[in-house]
Design a protein around this motif. Structure first.
Motif, PDB file in Angstrom:
ATOM      1  N   SER A   1       0.872  -1.174   0.000  1.00 36.07           N
ATOM      2  CA  SER A   1       0.000   0.000   0.000  1.00 36.07           C
ATOM      3  C   SER A   1       0.909   1.224   0.000  1.00 36.07           C
ATOM      4  CB  SER A   1      -0.863   0.032   1.270  1.00 36.07           C
ATOM      5  OG  SER A   1      -1.586  -1.162   1.437  1.00 36.07           O
ATOM      6  N   ALA A   2       0.701   2.121  -0.933  1.00 37.59           N
ATOM      7  CA  ALA A   2       1.629   3.251  -1.052  1.00 37.59           C
ATOM      8  C   ALA A   2       0.964   4.421  -1.753  1.00 37.59           C
ATOM      9  CB  ALA A   2       2.886   2.808  -1.801  1.00 37.59           C
ATOM     10  N   VAL A   3       1.753   5.487  -1.904  1.00 34.75           N
ATOM     11  CA  VAL A   3       1.291   6.697  -2.587  1.00 34.75           C
ATOM     12  C   VAL A   3       2.340   7.080  -3.623  1.00 34.75           C
ATOM     13  CG1 VAL A   3       0.731   9.153  -2.299  1.00 34.75           C
ATOM     14  CG2 VAL A   3       0.011   7.490  -0.555  1.00 34.75           C
ATOM     15  N   SER A   4       1.895   7.452  -4.813  1.00 36.90           N
ATOM     16  CA  SER A   4       2.817   7.850  -5.869  1.00 36.90           C
ATOM     17  C   SER A   4       3.609   9.089  -5.462  1.00 36.90           C
ATOM     18  CB  SER A   4       2.057   8.146  -7.166  1.00 36.90           C
ATOM     19  OG  SER A   4       1.465   6.977  -7.696  1.00 36.90           O
ATOM     20  N   VAL A   5       4.804   9.207  -6.002  1.00 37.68           N
ATOM     21  CA  VAL A   5       5.688  10.339  -5.723  1.00 37.68           C
ATOM     22  C   VAL A   5       5.919  11.113  -7.017  1.00 37.68           C
ATOM     23  CG1 VAL A   5       7.960  11.040  -4.869  1.00 37.68           C
ATOM     24  CG2 VAL A   5       6.838   9.018  -3.909  1.00 37.68           C
ATOM     25  N   VAL A   6       5.821  12.418  -6.960  1.00 34.81           N
ATOM     26  CA  VAL A   6       6.032  13.244  -8.151  1.00 34.81           C
ATOM     27  C   VAL A   6       7.434  13.001  -8.719  1.00 34.81           C
ATOM     28  CG1 VAL A   6       6.158  15.607  -9.041  1.00 34.81           C
ATOM     29  CG2 VAL A   6       4.435  14.999  -7.321  1.00 34.81           C
ATOM     30  N   ASP A   7       7.490  12.702 -10.013  1.00 35.11           N
ATOM     31  CA  ASP A   7       8.760  12.447 -10.700  1.00 35.11           C
ATOM     32  C   ASP A   7       9.536  11.275 -10.095  1.00 35.11           C
ATOM     33  OD1 ASP A   7       8.357  14.593 -12.458  1.00 35.11           O
ATOM     34  OD2 ASP A   7       9.241  16.005 -11.027  1.00 35.11           O
ATOM     35  N   GLY A   8       8.787  10.325  -9.494  1.00 26.96           N
ATOM     36  CA  GLY A   8       9.441   9.176  -8.883  1.00 26.96           C
ATOM     37  C   GLY A   8       8.547   7.957  -8.917  1.00 26.96           C
ATOM     38  N   PHE A   9       8.524   7.226  -7.842  1.00 33.64           N
ATOM     39  CA  PHE A   9       7.753   5.992  -7.697  1.00 33.64           C
ATOM     40  C   PHE A   9       6.284   6.215  -8.016  1.00 33.64           C
ATOM     41  CE2 PHE A   9       5.072   3.578  -4.666  1.00 33.64           C
ATOM     42  CZ  PHE A   9       5.305   2.286  -5.120  1.00 33.64           C
ATOM     43  N   GLN A  10       5.717   5.302  -8.827  1.00 35.09           N
ATOM     44  CA  GLN A  10       4.310   5.393  -9.204  1.00 35.09           C
ATOM     45  C   GLN A  10       3.589   4.088  -8.877  1.00 35.09           C
ATOM     46  OE1 GLN A  10       2.849   8.355 -10.740  1.00 35.09           O
ATOM     47  NE2 GLN A  10       4.803   9.059  -9.881  1.00 35.09           N
TER      48      GLN A  10
ATOM     49  N   VAL B   1       2.987  -5.693   2.135  1.00 34.84           N
ATOM     50  CA  VAL B   1       3.175  -4.604   3.101  1.00 34.84           C
ATOM     51  C   VAL B   1       1.893  -3.781   3.093  1.00 34.84           C
ATOM     52  CG1 VAL B   1       4.599  -2.634   3.751  1.00 34.84           C
ATOM     53  CG2 VAL B   1       5.647  -4.581   2.572  1.00 34.84           C
ATOM     54  N   ASN B   2       1.057  -4.025   4.091  1.00 36.35           N
ATOM     55  CA  ASN B   2      -0.272  -3.434   4.120  1.00 36.35           C
ATOM     56  C   ASN B   2      -0.287  -2.110   4.875  1.00 36.35           C
ATOM     57  OD1 ASN B   2      -3.021  -2.991   4.002  1.00 36.35           O
ATOM     58  ND2 ASN B   2      -3.555  -4.588   5.469  1.00 36.35           N
ATOM     59  N   ASP B   3      -0.845  -1.080   4.248  1.00 38.88           N
ATOM     60  CA  ASP B   3      -1.065   0.205   4.902  1.00 38.88           C
ATOM     61  C   ASP B   3      -2.359   0.806   4.365  1.00 38.88           C
ATOM     62  OD1 ASP B   3      -0.551   2.279   6.635  1.00 38.88           O
ATOM     63  OD2 ASP B   3       0.775   3.354   5.264  1.00 38.88           O
ATOM     64  N   SER B   4      -3.377  -0.046   4.282  1.00 37.84           N
ATOM     65  CA  SER B   4      -4.646   0.348   3.685  1.00 37.84           C
ATOM     66  C   SER B   4      -5.367   1.382   4.539  1.00 37.84           C
ATOM     67  CB  SER B   4      -5.541  -0.891   3.511  1.00 37.84           C
ATOM     68  OG  SER B   4      -6.820  -0.522   3.049  1.00 37.84           O
ATOM     69  N   SER B   5      -6.107   2.256   3.869  1.00 41.42           N
ATOM     70  CA  SER B   5      -6.938   3.240   4.570  1.00 41.42           C
ATOM     71  C   SER B   5      -8.266   2.636   4.997  1.00 41.42           C
ATOM     72  CB  SER B   5      -7.195   4.443   3.655  1.00 41.42           C
ATOM     73  OG  SER B   5      -7.874   4.042   2.472  1.00 41.42           O
TER      74      SER B   5
ATOM     75  N   VAL C   1       4.833   5.845  17.645  1.00 40.25           N
ATOM     76  CA  VAL C   1       4.575   7.013  16.802  1.00 40.25           C
ATOM     77  C   VAL C   1       3.950   6.610  15.482  1.00 40.25           C
ATOM     78  CG1 VAL C   1       5.643   8.946  15.596  1.00 40.25           C
ATOM     79  CG2 VAL C   1       6.453   8.309  17.885  1.00 40.25           C
ATOM     80  N   THR C   2       4.422   5.511  14.922  1.00 41.72           N
ATOM     81  CA  THR C   2       3.902   5.052  13.627  1.00 41.72           C
ATOM     82  C   THR C   2       2.774   4.045  13.783  1.00 41.72           C
ATOM     83  OG1 THR C   2       5.681   3.408  13.594  1.00 41.72           O
ATOM     84  CG2 THR C   2       6.031   5.451  12.364  1.00 41.72           C
ATOM     85  N   SER C   3       2.479   3.610  15.012  1.00 38.70           N
ATOM     86  CA  SER C   3       1.349   2.735  15.314  1.00 38.70           C
ATOM     87  C   SER C   3       1.260   1.560  14.343  1.00 38.70           C
ATOM     88  CB  SER C   3       0.039   3.549  15.266  1.00 38.70           C
ATOM     89  OG  SER C   3      -1.054   2.763  15.687  1.00 38.70           O
ATOM     90  N   SER C   4       2.228   0.674  14.438  1.00 39.85           N
ATOM     91  CA  SER C   4       2.300  -0.455  13.520  1.00 39.85           C
ATOM     92  C   SER C   4       1.170  -1.463  13.712  1.00 39.85           C
ATOM     93  CB  SER C   4       3.637  -1.184  13.690  1.00 39.85           C
ATOM     94  OG  SER C   4       3.658  -2.371  12.931  1.00 39.85           O
ATOM     95  N   LYS C   5       0.531  -1.808  12.607  1.00 35.48           N
ATOM     96  CA  LYS C   5      -0.450  -2.897  12.598  1.00 35.48           C
ATOM     97  C   LYS C   5       0.096  -4.115  11.851  1.00 35.48           C
ATOM     98  CE  LYS C   5      -4.399   0.312  12.446  1.00 35.48           C
ATOM     99  NZ  LYS C   5      -5.565   0.743  11.620  1.00 35.48           N
ATOM    100  N   GLY C   6       1.263  -3.939  11.250  1.00 34.73           N
ATOM    101  CA  GLY C   6       1.790  -4.979  10.374  1.00 34.73           C
ATOM    102  C   GLY C   6       2.868  -5.824  11.000  1.00 34.73           C
ATOM    103  N   ALA C   7       3.817  -6.257  10.163  1.00 30.18           N
ATOM    104  CA  ALA C   7       4.874  -7.164  10.616  1.00 30.18           C
ATOM    105  C   ALA C   7       6.192  -6.790   9.961  1.00 30.18           C
ATOM    106  CB  ALA C   7       4.496  -8.612  10.286  1.00 30.18           C
ATOM    107  N   ALA C   8       7.264  -7.371  10.493  1.00 33.01           N
ATOM    108  CA  ALA C   8       8.614  -7.093   9.992  1.00 33.01           C
ATOM    109  C   ALA C   8       8.901  -7.897   8.730  1.00 33.01           C
ATOM    110  CB  ALA C   8       9.634  -7.401  11.080  1.00 33.01           C
ATOM    111  N   ILE C   9       8.142  -7.584   7.696  1.00 30.93           N
ATOM    112  CA  ILE C   9       8.244  -8.306   6.435  1.00 30.93           C
ATOM    113  C   ILE C   9       9.641  -8.162   5.819  1.00 30.93           C
ATOM    114  CG2 ILE C   9       7.475  -8.204   4.024  1.00 30.93           C
ATOM    115  CD1 ILE C   9       5.613  -9.811   5.774  1.00 30.93           C
TER     116      ILE C   9
END
Length: 400
Positions: free
Chosen positions: A30-39, A124-128, A203-211
């Motif tokens: 789960s991610a967000v695109s970056v301007v002029d970078g990762f899409q 790597v889950n970070d769903s809204s 601070v980051t309130s992890s719900k996931g795992a150390a993938i």
């Protein structure tokens, strides 16, 4: 009972890191695109954290979990290890990633882009989307596991490129008793991890795992090596938690007994270790452990590659339509040679017998190839055993 040794011995640490083809993995996040970078929706091949920086993936709120997974992967595996990444919109949940749309599951775009090189998928889950907690964790985890198993079976049959999938035990409630016993499901290409380098209430309130930690350790060594092998040394992660509790203060053995991949510490050894590598299936399944799944997947790939040379081949036959024995032996030799040559130390063999390669191929020459146009081939490989439990009887001896 978790794998353990009742009496410890001092062992050295194997420090060499060699990038391996069997350690080519894919991260779906789960991610967000970056301007002029990762899409999003684009597959990227990485070899180091410099490649991550070139894609402008940084430790931001939007992409913290993806950045964390990659940084922990390269910390464990070392630069040079090949990994592919693929971003998914945060409006999707993990099971969506494995659900076919117009006949193609989204994660297949990543598998296809890598042209069959990927041996394992890590999510790597970070769903809204707010998780629905059922049986101690996000209900979508087991749904995704079932769909990942189906994709494994279909993709392997279609592309001859088997892989495994490791999911996060997302939003684990901390209630170990509530968890589903993974021995009761039949997903022998899927593992589920509980435990992270961040706490639930941090601070980051992890719900996931150390993938990234798990993937990095698997990438560092051949497929036959268990991720929890103590002689390979502790994980690079300085802290590991189950929820808010440090690993050593949580009953991780109970998680293991439920069939989850998790972490542990060993008396007399500094640091943390992977406890073992079970997959989500019955213990008597031949592929209950990831080491066996990875080994058989490699044998599958090389069996296919060697037999492809014989597809639509002209087959010499006897008068009754059966195979000429020498042709059957030629096929057998080709398969055995391909697997033995390419899998090297991955197969168990008798070191005192130079003719023992750890692989046997048999082609029955009595098959009627003229009538059936089908040649049946049996391939068997010999796996290694693993010291999951060591019992020691210790006492005094007096010589009178």
């Amino acid at each position: 009972m978790k794998p353990n040794i009742k009496i410890g011995f001092n062992n050295g640490v194997i420090g060499a890191v060699t990038p391996l083809e069997t350690g080519c993995f894919g991260f779906v996040a789960s991610a967000v695109s970056v301007v002029d970078g990762f899409q999003l929706g684009t597959a990227y091949q990485l070899k180091s954290m410099k490649d991550v920086a070139d894609l402008k993936i940084t430790d931001t709120i939007d992409n913290h979990r993806l950045f964390k997974a990659l940084s922990e992967f390269y910390s464990e595996a070392g630069d040079g290890s090949e990994v592919w990444i693929y971003g998914m919109a945060k409006t999707l949940i993990v099971s969506d990633w494995f659900t076919p749309v117009d006949g193609l599951a989204p994660v297949e775009n990543l598998l296809n882009s890598a042209k069959g090189k990927i041996r394992g998928l890590f999510t790597v889950n970070d769903s809204s989307v707010a998780p629905v907690i059922t049986a101690g964790m996000d209900a979508d985890v087991l749904i995704a596991a079932g769909k990942a198993q189906t994709l494994f079976e279909n993709y392997t049959a279609k592309k001859y490129a088997p892989f495994f999938t490791i999911l996060e035990g997302y939003s684990f409630s901390g209630e170990k008793v509530a968890l589903t016993d993974l021995d009761t499901v039949n997903y022998n290409s899927v593992g589920i991890v509980i435990g992270d380098t961040e706490t639930t209430s941090g601070v980051t309130s992890s719900k996931g795992a150390a993938i990234g930690v798990i993937a990095g350790r698997l990438a560092k060594y051949p497929a036959v090596v268990n991720a929890g092998k103590v002689n390979n040394g502790a994980l690079k992660a300085s802290q590991l938690f189950i929820g808010d509790a440090v690993v050593e203060n949580y009953d991780t053995e109970a998680l293991y007994d439920k069939g989850f991949i998790t972490f542990t510490s060993h008396q007399g050894r500094a640091g943390y270790f992977v406890m073992d590598d079970p997959l989500a299936c019955a213990k008597d399944d031949d592929y209950h452990y990831l080491t066996h799944r990875r080994t058989i997947n490699e044998a599958f790939r090389f069996s296919y590659d060697s037999l492809l040379d014989f597809l639509l081949d002209e087959v010499p036959t006897n008068a009754d339509g059966t195979l000429i024995a020498t042709y059957a032996k030629t096929v057998e030799s080709a398969v055995e040679r391909k697997i033995a040559t390419n899998m090297g130390g991955v197969l168990s063999r008798d070191p005192e017998n130079p003719n023992d390669t750890g692989v046997k191929c048999f082609v029955d020459p009595t098959q009627n190839i003229v009538t059936n146009s089908k040649m049946e081939v049996a391939v068997k490989i010999r796996p290694f055993g693993y010291n999951r439990w060591i019992d020691v009887l210790l006492g005094f001896e007096l010589n009178n």
